[in-house]
Design a protein around this motif. Structure first.
Motif, PDB file in Angstrom:
ATOM      1  N   ILE A 235       1.651   6.649  -6.957  1.00 51.32           N
ATOM      2  CA  ILE A 235       0.596   7.575  -7.383  1.00 51.32           C
ATOM      3  C   ILE A 235       1.032   9.016  -7.140  1.00 51.32           C
ATOM      4  O   ILE A 235       0.851   9.883  -7.993  1.00 51.32           O
ATOM      5  CB  ILE A 235      -0.732   7.254  -6.665  1.00 51.32           C
ATOM      6  N   ARG A 236       1.636   9.275  -5.981  1.00 50.14           N
ATOM      7  CA  ARG A 236       2.097  10.625  -5.659  1.00 50.14           C
ATOM      8  C   ARG A 236       3.160  11.088  -6.664  1.00 50.14           C
ATOM      9  O   ARG A 236       3.148  12.224  -7.112  1.00 50.14           O
ATOM     10  CB  ARG A 236       2.652  10.677  -4.241  1.00 50.14           C
TER      11      ARG A 236
ATOM     12  N   LEU B 101       0.825  -1.210   0.000  1.00 53.05           N
ATOM     13  CA  LEU B 101       0.000   0.000   0.000  1.00 53.05           C
ATOM     14  C   LEU B 101       0.862   1.264   0.000  1.00 53.05           C
ATOM     15  O   LEU B 101       0.552   2.244  -0.695  1.00 53.05           O
ATOM     16  CB  LEU B 101      -0.950  -0.008   1.200  1.00 53.05           C
ATOM     17  N   THR B 102       1.955   1.270   0.758  1.00 49.07           N
ATOM     18  CA  THR B 102       2.851   2.427   0.780  1.00 49.07           C
ATOM     19  C   THR B 102       3.499   2.601  -0.586  1.00 49.07           C
ATOM     20  O   THR B 102       3.618   3.724  -1.086  1.00 49.07           O
ATOM     21  CB  THR B 102       3.937   2.239   1.860  1.00 49.07           C
TER      22      THR B 102
ATOM     23  N   ILE C 249       2.294   1.699  -3.537  1.00 47.48           N
ATOM     24  CA  ILE C 249       1.282   2.203  -4.476  1.00 47.48           C
ATOM     25  C   ILE C 249       1.006   3.673  -4.206  1.00 47.48           C
ATOM     26  O   ILE C 249       0.903   4.484  -5.126  1.00 47.48           O
ATOM     27  CB  ILE C 249      -0.008   1.349  -4.402  1.00 47.48           C
ATOM     28  N   SER C 250       0.921   4.060  -2.958  1.00 54.68           N
ATOM     29  CA  SER C 250       0.691   5.456  -2.586  1.00 54.68           C
ATOM     30  C   SER C 250       1.826   6.350  -3.088  1.00 54.68           C
ATOM     31  O   SER C 250       1.588   7.426  -3.649  1.00 54.68           O
ATOM     32  CB  SER C 250       0.556   5.563  -1.063  1.00 54.68           C
ATOM     33  N   GLU C 251       3.060   5.935  -2.904  1.00 54.20           N
ATOM     34  CA  GLU C 251       4.223   6.709  -3.368  1.00 54.20           C
ATOM     35  C   GLU C 251       4.264   6.775  -4.904  1.00 54.20           C
ATOM     36  O   GLU C 251       4.614   7.806  -5.474  1.00 54.20           O
ATOM     37  CB  GLU C 251       5.518   6.110  -2.831  1.00 54.20           C
TER      38      GLU C 251
END
Length: 194
Positions: A11-12, A4-5, A7-9
């Motif tokens: 996307i950012r 999840l981290t 994927i979040s990074e």
């Protein structure tokens, strides 16, 4: 780093590039129109537009101009000494006044075109009208008229653009093009089209 981290990074880090691409895609026709209006750029004191236009005109005319390395800053004086005697005053002027040199080079082709028009019985008028009448009368090729017009546009840029400051090399190449076209017009004035 968990999934999840990661994927979040991801996307950012992709958010701004994707948004920029999306905006560019959305406004592509307006951006394209704007880019067409940008015609000039300076690089190292050289008018990029002028130099590129001179190169394009020579390619369209099938004229091989003197190589740029033959007229570099390091050997400018030698190049001037070895140049055609009729071009020397223009080249000497180009060292300190590129605008004046372009205008001086232009006068030779304009005068030759007017002599050609007189020799062919074309009534005196403005340059573009004379050129059109010479072409329509079969006295010159369409390509000659187009080259004349392109050189005239560059002369107009030199005359009216206060920031005009091309390199010696591009002015020398412009002078070579005008000299060749003037010579062609002079030959046509003396006899039939080549």
């Amino acid at each position: 780093m968990d999934c999840l981290t990661f994927i979040s990074e991801l996307i950012r880090s992709l958010a701004w590039p994707v948004a920029t691409f999306g905006i560019a895609l959305l406004f592509r026709s307006q951006i394209r129109a704007l880019l067409k209006r940008i015609k000039r750029g300076n690089w190292g004191g050289m008018e990029v537009e002028f130099a590129e236009d001179v190169e394009r005109i020579s390619e369209e005319a099938g004229v091989e101009l003197v190589a740029l390395d033959e007229i570099s800053e390091s050997n400018t004086n030698r190049f001037i000494r070895e140049a055609d005697p009729e071009m020397r005053p223009v080249l000497e002027l180009a060292q300190g006044d590129p605008r004046g040199a372009v205008l001086a080079a232009w006068t030779s082709v304009d005068a030759a075109m007017r002599r050609l028009a007189a020799a062919k019985g074309v009534e005196p008028s403005g340059a573009m009208r004379l050129m059109r009448e010479l072409a329509e009368g079969g006295h010159i090729r369409k390509e000659d008229a187009e080259q004349f017009n392109e050189l005239r546009k560059l002369r107009n840029s030199a005359m009216h653009d206060g920031t005009f400051n091309p390199s010696f090399e591009s002015v020398a190449r412009y002078a070579e093009l005008t000299s060749r076209l003037a010579g062609h017009f002079e030959r046509l004035a003396r006899g039939p089209m080549e």
